[in-house]
Scaffold this motif. Sequence first.
Motif, PDB file in Angstrom:
ATOM      1  N   ASN A   1      40.551  41.955  42.764  1.00  0.00           N
ATOM      2  CA  ASN A   1      40.718  43.194  43.528  1.00  0.00           C
ATOM      3  C   ASN A   1      42.154  43.365  44.004  1.00  0.00           C
ATOM      4  OD1 ASN A   1      38.014  43.833  43.225  1.00  0.00           O
ATOM      5  ND2 ASN A   1      37.403  42.923  45.184  1.00  0.00           N
ATOM      6  N   THR A   2      42.767  42.263  44.413  1.00  0.00           N
ATOM      7  CA  THR A   2      44.156  42.340  44.881  1.00  0.00           C
ATOM      8  C   THR A   2      45.091  42.762  43.759  1.00  0.00           C
ATOM      9  OG1 THR A   2      43.740  40.594  46.499  1.00  0.00           O
ATOM     10  CG2 THR A   2      46.034  41.037  45.942  1.00  0.00           C
ATOM     11  N   TYR A   3      44.916  42.159  42.581  1.00  0.00           N
ATOM     12  CA  TYR A   3      45.789  42.483  41.458  1.00  0.00           C
ATOM     13  C   TYR A   3      45.596  43.920  40.982  1.00  0.00           C
ATOM     14  CZ  TYR A   3      46.483  37.400  41.055  1.00  0.00           C
ATOM     15  OH  TYR A   3      46.798  36.083  41.294  1.00  0.00           O
ATOM     16  N   ASN A   4      44.325  44.333  40.851  1.00  0.00           N
ATOM     17  CA  ASN A   4      44.036  45.622  40.220  1.00  0.00           C
ATOM     18  C   ASN A   4      44.082  46.801  41.182  1.00  0.00           C
ATOM     19  OD1 ASN A   4      43.614  44.341  37.735  1.00  0.00           O
ATOM     20  ND2 ASN A   4      41.450  43.990  38.172  1.00  0.00           N
ATOM     21  N   GLN A   5      43.730  46.587  42.441  1.00  0.00           N
ATOM     22  CA  GLN A   5      43.636  47.705  43.371  1.00  0.00           C
ATOM     23  C   GLN A   5      44.809  47.798  44.329  1.00  0.00           C
ATOM     24  OE1 GLN A   5      39.797  47.634  45.333  1.00  0.00           O
ATOM     25  NE2 GLN A   5      38.705  47.145  43.445  1.00  0.00           N
TER      26      GLN A   5
END
Length: 269
Positions: A123-127
């Motif tokens: 989630n951190t990488y993509n969002q």
Amino acid sequence: MLRLSLGARIALGAIVAGVLAFMYVPLLLVVLNSFNEARIASWPIRGFSLQWWGAALASEPVRAAVGNSVAVGLGATAIALVLGTLVAFALQRHAFFGKQTVNLLVVLPIALPGVVTGVALNNTYNQLLEPIGIHVGYFGMIIAHGTFCIVMVFNNVLARLRRLSPNVEEASADLGATPWQTFRMVTFPQFRSAFAAGGILAFALSFDEVVVTIFTAPAGVDTLPLWIMNQMARPNEASVVNVVATVIIVLSFIPVWISQRLASERDGV
């Protein structure tokens, strides 16, 4: 000294033999099946062949997966060695507000289920990062592995530092040595074996990681555990998987031997 009766010794020996058989007979079956000439592994083995060894050595996906696992493992280990050692020194040598909280936060990643860590990082990488133009890609997988590998180095180094006497370092400073000279010639040799053991554990943990890798690996990138997991769904590829597993079993003796040597050094042998 505890003395056991003959019957107790026989029973204890039988239990130990049973446990060892339970642990190592499956590994022996993997090794034997790597030489099985049949495409689909079966028992008993009707014929032996080296064809699957040749297929594994010639397989580009296998070489790529091994290369990815080694690269990620070395990167995560490097991060763990640096950060884990620094945090261990900070917590052992200094008193500051929130010290116990920092200790908890450092150890927490190894206690969290891998799926939780994987989802959080994904989630951190993509969002969060990608919308602002930061594409972590391959390096993001290394960082993900480093988050839990730090604990291996931290625990080993911290345990050793707690047993070191500061008198030797103070004597080195009294004799005119600089802080760097004291660390290089006095402090580091005293926790060197714990440092190396933590690095070995960190690399092994990263090399074997599956769950976090599933959520953080870039598209089209497979580490060796991911490749094995994918191939196990294809019965025709099981023989090649057995070859790769056999090589890993043999290579695993190297870190075990090194760990034994480090244990001997730690005990003063």
